[in-house]
Design a protein around this motif. Structure first.
Motif, PDB file in Angstrom:
ATOM      1  N   PHE A   1      -3.624   0.587  -3.346  1.00 38.20           N
ATOM      2  CA  PHE A   1      -3.359  -0.332  -3.234  1.00 38.20           C
ATOM      3  C   PHE A   1      -2.809  -1.491  -4.940  1.00 38.20           C
ATOM      4  O   PHE A   1      -3.688  -1.815  -5.393  1.00 38.20           O
ATOM      5  CB  PHE A   1      -4.100  -0.829  -2.178  1.00 38.20           C
ATOM      6  CG  PHE A   1      -5.114  -0.578  -1.471  1.00 38.20           C
ATOM      7  CD1 PHE A   1      -4.226  -0.658  -0.020  1.00 38.20           C
ATOM      8  CD2 PHE A   1      -5.571   0.804  -1.460  1.00 38.20           C
ATOM      9  CE1 PHE A   1      -4.443  -0.350   1.005  1.00 38.20           C
ATOM     10  CE2 PHE A   1      -5.644   1.277  -0.090  1.00 38.20           C
ATOM     11  CZ  PHE A   1      -5.528   1.470   1.627  1.00 38.20           C
TER      12      PHE A   1
ATOM     13  N   ALA B   1       0.967  -1.287  -0.152  1.00 40.26           N
ATOM     14  CA  ALA B   1      -0.060   0.195  -0.215  1.00 40.26           C
ATOM     15  C   ALA B   1       1.097   1.169   0.591  1.00 40.26           C
ATOM     16  O   ALA B   1       2.103   1.264   0.823  1.00 40.26           O
ATOM     17  CB  ALA B   1      -0.716   0.081   1.008  1.00 40.26           C
TER      18      ALA B   1
ATOM     19  N   TYR C   1       3.370  -5.870   7.799  1.00 35.69           N
ATOM     20  CA  TYR C   1       2.454  -7.043   8.108  1.00 35.69           C
ATOM     21  C   TYR C   1       2.856  -8.088   8.968  1.00 35.69           C
ATOM     22  O   TYR C   1       3.803  -8.734   7.833  1.00 35.69           O
ATOM     23  CB  TYR C   1       1.342  -6.935   7.214  1.00 35.69           C
ATOM     24  CG  TYR C   1       0.777  -5.320   7.042  1.00 35.69           C
ATOM     25  CD1 TYR C   1      -0.478  -4.760   8.349  1.00 35.69           C
ATOM     26  CD2 TYR C   1       1.085  -4.813   6.236  1.00 35.69           C
ATOM     27  CE1 TYR C   1      -1.022  -3.391   7.738  1.00 35.69           C
ATOM     28  CE2 TYR C   1       0.865  -3.054   6.499  1.00 35.69           C
ATOM     29  CZ  TYR C   1      -0.502  -3.205   7.070  1.00 35.69           C
ATOM     30  OH  TYR C   1      -1.197  -1.292   7.374  1.00 35.69           O
TER      31      TYR C   1
ATOM     32  N   MET D   1      -6.406  -1.666   5.703  1.00 35.97           N
ATOM     33  CA  MET D   1      -5.145  -3.014   5.522  1.00 35.97           C
ATOM     34  C   MET D   1      -5.180  -4.122   6.957  1.00 35.97           C
ATOM     35  O   MET D   1      -4.564  -5.203   7.590  1.00 35.97           O
ATOM     36  CB  MET D   1      -3.890  -2.118   5.840  1.00 35.97           C
ATOM     37  CG  MET D   1      -3.327  -1.694   3.580  1.00 35.97           C
ATOM     38  SD  MET D   1      -2.900  -3.389   3.414  1.00 35.97           S
ATOM     39  CE  MET D   1      -1.568  -3.625   3.782  1.00 35.97           C
TER      40      MET D   1
END
Length: 280
Positions: A139, A42, A116, A86
């Protein structure tokens, strides 16, 4: 506030009006549809521009009065939308600087990289030094990319791994995006409507409750900690963090410059707002 809301069985909602814009609501649903596959990257550009005199106003430009610079006071809504779409990252690395506003203690640009648990990354630039104030969220998915302002591009792999455009998937994503019903109320009116509906239905469920707000503030706090310490910061933050409380935050926040001028008000009240992300 979270504890009191829970104890009193009352609604706690925090303003995040940009979630209630058609481009953002449709983008969120499109990401959740699975049409793009895994979201792998992103890019959030919270680009603003403010002149040198902007920080002359009495309450701006100090950690004690304003609480932070562009990361907190300009990019907060973009960061909120990122975590809504997200989820929360595992670690954050960041840098920040004051490049053009030597009448302010706070930063005028920060750049953060969010990692992440599934290996995906996000980059967030918060700024008041970008001419044109071009703001966007992009994205990149496993199968296609989408963004606000809206744009879709899908790629398929040739036998040798090089890309070729996938118009069929693009058409499918476009059809899904356009099939999402537009909001009846937008922006602040949309959020007020969301709260009123919860009250009418005797429900505590609102799109932006206190926990959602806390997550956004936690992300911003982690960006400040990572940029100040020059070390990766793991989430969730604990009370051992030097930036966890207001008192320790103020004690550890960097002072880029001293505030040299303070005016009670400006002669003009004209201001500019953020982009509408292609919304008509």
């Amino acid at each position: 506030m979270l504890e009191v809301a829970a104890e009193s069985n009352r609604i706690l909602s925090v303003v995040g009006q940009n979630r209630f814009l058609d481009p953002m609501m449709k983008l969120k649903h499109t990401l959740d549809s699975g049409l793009l596959g895994k979201i792998v990257h992103a890019q959030v550009d919270s680009f603003w521009w403010r002149g040198h005199s902007y920080y002359d106003l009495w309450w701006r430009g100090t950690w004690e009065k304003e609480g932070g610079g562009c990361t907190l006071n300009h990019a907060v809504h973009h960061i909120d939308m990122l975590q809504w779409m997200m989820g929360m990252p595992q670690t954050i690395q960041a840098v920040m600087s004051n490049t053009l506003h030597d009448n302010a203690e706070v930063e005028d640009i920060s750049i953060a990289v969010l990692s992440y648990p599934n290996g995906s990354l996000a980059q967030v630039t918060s700024s008041v030094i970008h001419h044109g104030e071009e703001q966007q969220l992009i994205f990149q998915g496993e199968r296609a990319r989408v963004s606000a302002p809206w744009k879709v591009y899908a790629s398929s792999s040739k036998e040798n791994g090089f890309p070729e455009r996938n118009p069929a998937l693009e058409a499918e994503i476009e059809l899904y995006y356009n099939s999402i019903e537009s909001l009846r109320y937008r922006g602040h009116a949309g959020q007020i409507d969301d709260v009123l509906k919860a009250i009418e239905n005797n429900s505590l469920q609102v799109l932006i409750d206190g926990n959602e707000c806390r997550r956004t503030l936690e992300l911003i706090t982690a960006i400040y900690e990572a940029a100040t310490t020059a070390k990766p910061v793991s989430l969730p933050l604990t009370k051992e963090s030097k930036f966890y409380s207001r008192e320790s935050f103020l004690a550890n926040a960097p002072h880029f410059h001293a505030k040299k001028k303070s005016v009670a008000a400006f002669g003009t009240n004209e201001i500019s707002l953020g982009g509408n992300y292609g919304q008509s």
